[in-house]
Write an enzyme that holds these catalytic residues in place. Sequence first.
Site, PDB file in Angstrom:
ATOM      1  N   CYS A 160       0.870  -1.738   0.010  1.00  0.00           N
ATOM      2  CA  CYS A 160      -0.398  -0.189  -0.240  1.00  0.00           C
ATOM      3  C   CYS A 160       0.879   1.769  -0.607  1.00  0.00           C
ATOM      4  O   CYS A 160       0.524   2.105  -1.034  1.00  0.00           O
ATOM      5  CB  CYS A 160      -0.649  -0.852   1.137  1.00  0.00           C
ATOM      6  SG  CYS A 160      -2.612  -1.633   0.977  1.00  0.00           S
ATOM      7  N   ASP A 183      -6.591   2.493   4.464  1.00  0.00           N
ATOM      8  CA  ASP A 183      -7.589   2.063   5.206  1.00  0.00           C
ATOM      9  C   ASP A 183      -7.714   3.493   6.983  1.00  0.00           C
ATOM     10  O   ASP A 183      -6.489   3.500   7.549  1.00  0.00           O
ATOM     11  CB  ASP A 183      -7.210   0.980   5.788  1.00  0.00           C
ATOM     12  CG  ASP A 183      -8.294   0.414   6.809  1.00  0.00           C
ATOM     13  OD1 ASP A 183      -9.273   1.694   7.500  1.00  0.00           O
ATOM     14  OD2 ASP A 183      -8.614  -0.807   7.182  1.00  0.00           O
TER      15      ASP A 183
HETATM   16  N1  LIG Z   1      -7.784  -3.449   6.073  1.00  0.00           N
HETATM   17  C1  LIG Z   1      -6.962  -3.315   5.913  1.00  0.00           C
HETATM   18  N2  LIG Z   1      -6.725  -2.044   6.709  1.00  0.00           N
HETATM   19  C2  LIG Z   1      -4.540  -2.231   6.869  1.00  0.00           C
HETATM   20  O1  LIG Z   1      -4.376  -1.173   7.561  1.00  0.00           O
HETATM   21  C3  LIG Z   1      -4.174  -3.575   6.799  1.00  0.00           C
HETATM   22  C4  LIG Z   1      -4.454  -3.908   5.655  1.00  0.00           C
HETATM   23  N3  LIG Z   1      -5.940  -4.422   5.185  1.00  0.00           N
HETATM   24  N4  LIG Z   1      -3.587  -4.900   5.310  1.00  0.00           N
HETATM   25  C5  LIG Z   1      -1.995  -5.280   5.099  1.00  0.00           C
HETATM   26  C6  LIG Z   1      -1.812  -4.188   6.390  1.00  0.00           C
HETATM   27  C7  LIG Z   1      -1.563  -4.837   8.418  1.00  0.00           C
HETATM   28  N5  LIG Z   1      -1.752  -3.446   8.679  1.00  0.00           N
HETATM   29  C8  LIG Z   1      -2.748  -3.579   9.562  1.00  0.00           C
HETATM   30  C9  LIG Z   1      -3.041  -4.570  10.421  1.00  0.00           C
HETATM   31  C10 LIG Z   1      -4.236  -4.103  11.624  1.00  0.00           C
HETATM   32  C11 LIG Z   1      -4.279  -3.624  12.679  1.00  0.00           C
HETATM   33  C12 LIG Z   1      -4.940  -3.461  13.403  1.00  0.00           C
HETATM   34  O2  LIG Z   1      -5.975  -4.807  13.916  1.00  0.00           O
HETATM   35  N6  LIG Z   1      -4.920  -2.284  14.214  1.00  0.00           N
HETATM   36  C13 LIG Z   1      -5.469  -2.440  16.107  1.00  0.00           C
HETATM   37  C14 LIG Z   1      -4.902  -3.083  16.763  1.00  0.00           C
HETATM   38  C15 LIG Z   1      -3.305  -2.920  16.429  1.00  0.00           C
HETATM   39  C16 LIG Z   1      -2.472  -3.787  17.974  1.00  0.00           C
HETATM   40  O3  LIG Z   1      -3.547  -4.319  18.590  1.00  0.00           O
HETATM   41  O4  LIG Z   1      -1.543  -4.075  17.522  1.00  0.00           O
HETATM   42  C17 LIG Z   1      -5.428  -0.749  16.112  1.00  0.00           C
HETATM   43  O5  LIG Z   1      -6.734  -0.235  17.214  1.00  0.00           O
HETATM   44  O6  LIG Z   1      -4.706   0.481  15.283  1.00  0.00           O
HETATM   45  C18 LIG Z   1      -3.447  -2.130  11.822  1.00  0.00           C
HETATM   46  C19 LIG Z   1      -2.660  -2.567  10.445  1.00  0.00           C
HETATM   47  C20 LIG Z   1      -2.109  -2.303   7.577  1.00  0.00           C
HETATM   48  N7  LIG Z   1      -2.419  -3.020   6.456  1.00  0.00           N
HETATM   49  O1  LIG Z   2       0.106  -0.191   5.129  1.00  0.00           O
HETATM   50  C1  LIG Z   2      -1.055  -0.203   4.627  1.00  0.00           C
HETATM   51  C2  LIG Z   2      -1.741  -1.072   4.608  1.00  0.00           C
HETATM   52  C3  LIG Z   2      -2.812  -1.497   3.977  1.00  0.00           C
HETATM   53  N1  LIG Z   2      -3.566  -0.730   4.546  1.00  0.00           N
HETATM   54  C4  LIG Z   2      -5.365  -0.607   3.890  1.00  0.00           C
HETATM   55  C5  LIG Z   2      -5.389   0.116   2.335  1.00  0.00           C
HETATM   56  C6  LIG Z   2      -6.474  -1.211   1.776  1.00  0.00           C
HETATM   57  O2  LIG Z   2      -7.698  -0.925   2.432  1.00  0.00           O
HETATM   58  C7  LIG Z   2      -5.713  -2.555   2.358  1.00  0.00           C
HETATM   59  C8  LIG Z   2      -5.449  -3.306   0.920  1.00  0.00           C
HETATM   60  O3  LIG Z   2      -6.184  -3.574   0.225  1.00  0.00           O
HETATM   61  P1  LIG Z   2      -5.961  -3.079  -1.516  1.00  0.00           P
HETATM   62  O4  LIG Z   2      -7.017  -3.700  -2.354  1.00  0.00           O
HETATM   63  O5  LIG Z   2      -4.895  -3.954  -1.838  1.00  0.00           O
HETATM   64  O6  LIG Z   2      -6.118  -1.693  -1.761  1.00  0.00           O
HETATM   65  O7  LIG Z   2      -4.816  -2.715   3.210  1.00  0.00           O
HETATM   66  C9  LIG Z   2      -3.470   0.388   5.121  1.00  0.00           C
HETATM   67  O8  LIG Z   2      -3.625   1.431   4.985  1.00  0.00           O
HETATM   68  N2  LIG Z   2      -2.014   1.273   5.136  1.00  0.00           N
END
Ligand SMILES: Nc1nc(=O)c2c([nH]1)NC[C@@H]1CN(c3ccc(C(=O)N[C@@H](CCC(=O)O)C(=O)O)cc3)CN21
Ligand SMILES: O=c1ccn([C@H]2C[C@H](O)[C@@H](COP(=O)(O)O)O2)c(=O)[nH]1
Length: 283
Positions: A160, A183
């Site tokens: 991303c 996101d």
């Molecule tokens: N939909 C989506 N959004 C993302 O931001 C995202 C992805 N997918 N896939 C790849 C990576 C993984 N990342 C992530 C994944 C999980 C959290 C998350 O669950 N955050 C929570 C809890 C964090 C914790 O306890 O460490 C939060 O409240 O920030 C954040 C970023 C960012 N990226």
């Molecule tokens: O560092 C990151 C990694 C992932 N994301 C978010 C952005 C999107 O919501 C998903 C990835 O979906 P795609 O369909 O590949 O665009 O993960 C982010 O914000 N930051």
Amino acid sequence: MKQYLDLCQRIINDGEWVNNERTGKRCLTVINADLTYDVSKGEFPLVTTRKSYWKSAIAEILGYLRGYDNAADFRALGTKTWDANANQNDVWLNNPYRKGEDDMGLCYGAIGRAFPKPDGGHIDLLQQIIDDLSRGVDNRGEILTFYHPGAFHMACLRPCMYSHHFSLLGDTLYLNSTQRSCDVPLGLNFNMVQVYVLLALVAQITGHKAGQAFHKIVNAHIYEDQLELMRDVQLKREPYPLPTLKINPEIKSLKDIETWVTLDDFTVEGYQCHEPIAYPFSV
Ligand SMILES: Nc1nc(=O)c2c([nH]1)NC[C@@H]1CN(c3ccc(C(=O)N[C@@H](CCC(=O)O)C(=O)O)cc3)CN21
Ligand SMILES: O=c1ccn([C@H]2C[C@H](O)[C@@H](COP(=O)(O)O)O2)c(=O)[nH]1
């Protein structure tokens, strides 16, 4: 913090609904946002209107710099954020290139630390950049890219935040980071921290002052199941003053980052924040 809240509000005011095929959800979306973090002034962009898990964010960027391609390695560093994409997405689970439990495939650091050359072999883009910057050279192409369309079918997700371009002006280092998809409630919380830390760390190990980091976001979205929490809870809160980040000054090289650096080498001082908000995550 204001620029983050402004972007959230802009998505709510002006965003358009877009269906996303990969996740099967709708996203309220705007195109183009530019955020700036002044690392020289220590403006650490940590969200204060909810609890932000900055250690998890730093663990992610350290894993990318180390070239990790496995969610277990990210967990060992201190973050579970890659577990779902590595192990819960059916398209990836059925991909013949997936090497087993926790494999993320060819993305992020696995590309940036070993970029495949069309004529054979690989380039370690990060090592090249560190070597150039350490001897005071900016060749106007000091670009750490994780973007390799020829490898997308071999990865659980396309990167991303896919490009980090470093520039030297005198003895000050700058960074332009580009993100194709964001996101905003979950990812951006982390990505702001990561851009700041990347500039601060690379400036430290190459012997330069850190200047500003410029963060370009193309598609900025809020998933439909996150909207209410953002609009009715997070955006109703008043932000607190920004905390500061301290990085262990003993970190002096890329080798240090690869070998002994842990999350204990980063401390945040003066972090005052509102209650956590558990935003839904889309795999
Ligand atoms: N939909 C989506 N959004 C993302 O931001 C995202 C992805 N997918 N896939 C790849 C990576 C993984 N990342 C992530 C994944 C999980 C959290 C998350 O669950 N955050 C929570 C809890 C964090 C914790 O306890 O460490 C939060 O409240 O920030 C954040 C970023 C960012 N990226
Ligand atoms: O560092 C990151 C990694 C992932 N994301 C978010 C952005 C999107 O919501 C998903 C990835 O979906 P795609 O369909 O590949 O665009 O993960 C982010 O914000 N930051």
